[in-house]
Design an enzyme around this catalytic site. Structure first.
Site, PDB file in Angstrom:
ATOM      1  N   HIS A   1      47.771  10.829 -24.232  1.00 17.26           N
ATOM      2  CA  HIS A   1      46.631   9.898 -23.364  1.00 17.26           C
ATOM      3  C   HIS A   1      47.413   9.116 -22.403  1.00 17.26           C
ATOM      4  O   HIS A   1      47.068   7.961 -22.255  1.00 17.26           O
ATOM      5  CB  HIS A   1      45.636   9.249 -24.214  1.00 17.26           C
ATOM      6  CG  HIS A   1      45.318   9.969 -25.552  1.00 17.26           C
ATOM      7  ND1 HIS A   1      44.720  11.186 -25.522  1.00 17.26           N
ATOM      8  CD2 HIS A   1      45.256   9.573 -26.771  1.00 17.26           C
ATOM      9  CE1 HIS A   1      44.264  11.427 -26.607  1.00 17.26           C
ATOM     10  NE2 HIS A   1      44.736  10.646 -27.548  1.00 17.26           N
ATOM     11  N   CYS A   2      48.436   9.535 -21.963  1.00 17.29           N
ATOM     12  CA  CYS A   2      49.282   8.818 -20.998  1.00 17.29           C
ATOM     13  C   CYS A   2      49.827   7.482 -21.401  1.00 17.29           C
ATOM     14  O   CYS A   2      50.177   6.472 -20.781  1.00 17.29           O
ATOM     15  CB  CYS A   2      48.481   8.652 -19.614  1.00 17.29           C
ATOM     16  SG  CYS A   2      47.754  10.082 -18.821  1.00 17.29           S
ATOM     17  N   THR A   3      50.301   7.300 -22.913  1.00 14.36           N
ATOM     18  CA  THR A   3      50.774   6.059 -23.615  1.00 14.36           C
ATOM     19  C   THR A   3      51.761   6.519 -24.727  1.00 14.36           C
ATOM     20  O   THR A   3      51.499   6.181 -25.678  1.00 14.36           O
ATOM     21  CB  THR A   3      49.479   5.415 -24.202  1.00 14.36           C
ATOM     22  OG1 THR A   3      48.678   5.929 -25.129  1.00 14.36           O
ATOM     23  CG2 THR A   3      48.367   5.051 -23.111  1.00 14.36           C
TER      24      THR A   3
END
Length: 286
Positions: free
Chosen positions: A239-241
């Protein structure tokens, strides 16, 4: 944690999480100094779901003379936002999170800050005068609008914002809070599920309408693939994290996200499909 930037030599410092997996305001205070130039923070975490105390973050940062940039991509379509109350220097968001098309977003900035900034793109419409050795730039907002703008997308974004406002951002936030509480109640009934981030109604700032979770030994990518075959669409991955997932000690999570158009019945469909999928993996491994 702190790292030196390779290009400009800046020192990047990162805020830790509290035991409840929320923004650690006390740790943040220890990172601030007269050398702090910029504080950048998300309004809402798209993985943990926590709503960060951006007004207090801005106040503390400004007390040291630092500028504040808020990433509000995960909050603008879910709650009322008052940039004057937050007192941030910049706030950014993307249109497709607000029921608008892709390829459009917006940047809010304090007038005096935007006036002091040089444009980062060149092109038509942003020029006042051109000379052989230098150029001058137009007034705001033209200074930052080089070239042909995304006209259709901008019009659609305006319509989308009008649509959200016609429903009422406070009404959207209240309804989504009820849905989220129900979602967590149902997830709590499944022993294999581990959720990440604060529990609904456990924090003063609240939490967003999403749940990132793992399901025992089932890889999130496998889980969402079978859920898709059941007609349920959720996300899996970082999730882009990715650094956050390293911090949490898990290679990936599955994430179910809610919005004002979702219903309690849809949550029930998801929970039923999730149980069926976990039963399938249990039978295969057993």
């Amino acid at each position: 944690m702190a790292f030196s930037g390779k290009k400009n030599g800046v020192v990047l410092k990162f805020v830790e999480l509290t035991p409840a997996k929320t923004f650690d305001l006390d740790h943040f205070k220890t990172l601030l100094s007269e050398r702090t130039k910029l504080v950048s923070v998300v309004h809402v975490s798209n993985t943990l779901g926590c709503i960060n105390p951006v007004s207090e973050i801005s106040r503390l940062a400004h007390s040291y003379g630092a500028k504040v940039l808020i990433d509000a991509c995960q909050s603008t379509s879910h709650m009322f936002i008052d940039v004057q109350q937050i007192d941030c220097d910049w706030l950014v968001s993307s249109g497709h999170k607000m029921s608008a098309p892709t390829g459009i977003g917006f940047l809010y900035g304090k007038k005096e800050v935007l006036e002091s900034m040089p444009p980062f793109l060149g092109g038509g419409s942003m020029i006042a005068d051109v000379f052989l050795d230098y150029s001058t730039y137009g007034e705001l907002p033209y200074k930052f609008e080089a070239g042909t703008p995304a006209i259709a997308e901008a019009i659609a974004l305006g319509v989308a914002i009008d649509y959200l406002n016609s429903i009422g951002m406070n009404e959207i936030h209240s309804y989504e809070a009820e849905l989220t509480a129900y979602l967590f109640q149902q997830l709590d009934k499944i022993p294999q599920i581990k959720t990440y981030g604060p529990y609904p109604n456990s924090q003063v700032e609240g939490r967003a309408a999403l749940a990132a979770f793992t399901a025992g030994g089932v890889h999130p990518s496998d889980l969402v693939t079978l859920l898709d075959q059941e007609g349920v669409a959720i996300r899996s991955g970082h999730h882009c994290t990715q650094p956050l997932h390293y911090y949490l000690g898990t290679p990936a999570t599955a994430r179910v996200s809610l919005s004002f158009y979702n219903t309690y019945e849809e949550i029930d469909v998801f929970i039923k499909a999730l149980n069926n999928t976990l039963d399938f993996f249990h039978n295969v491994s057993g």
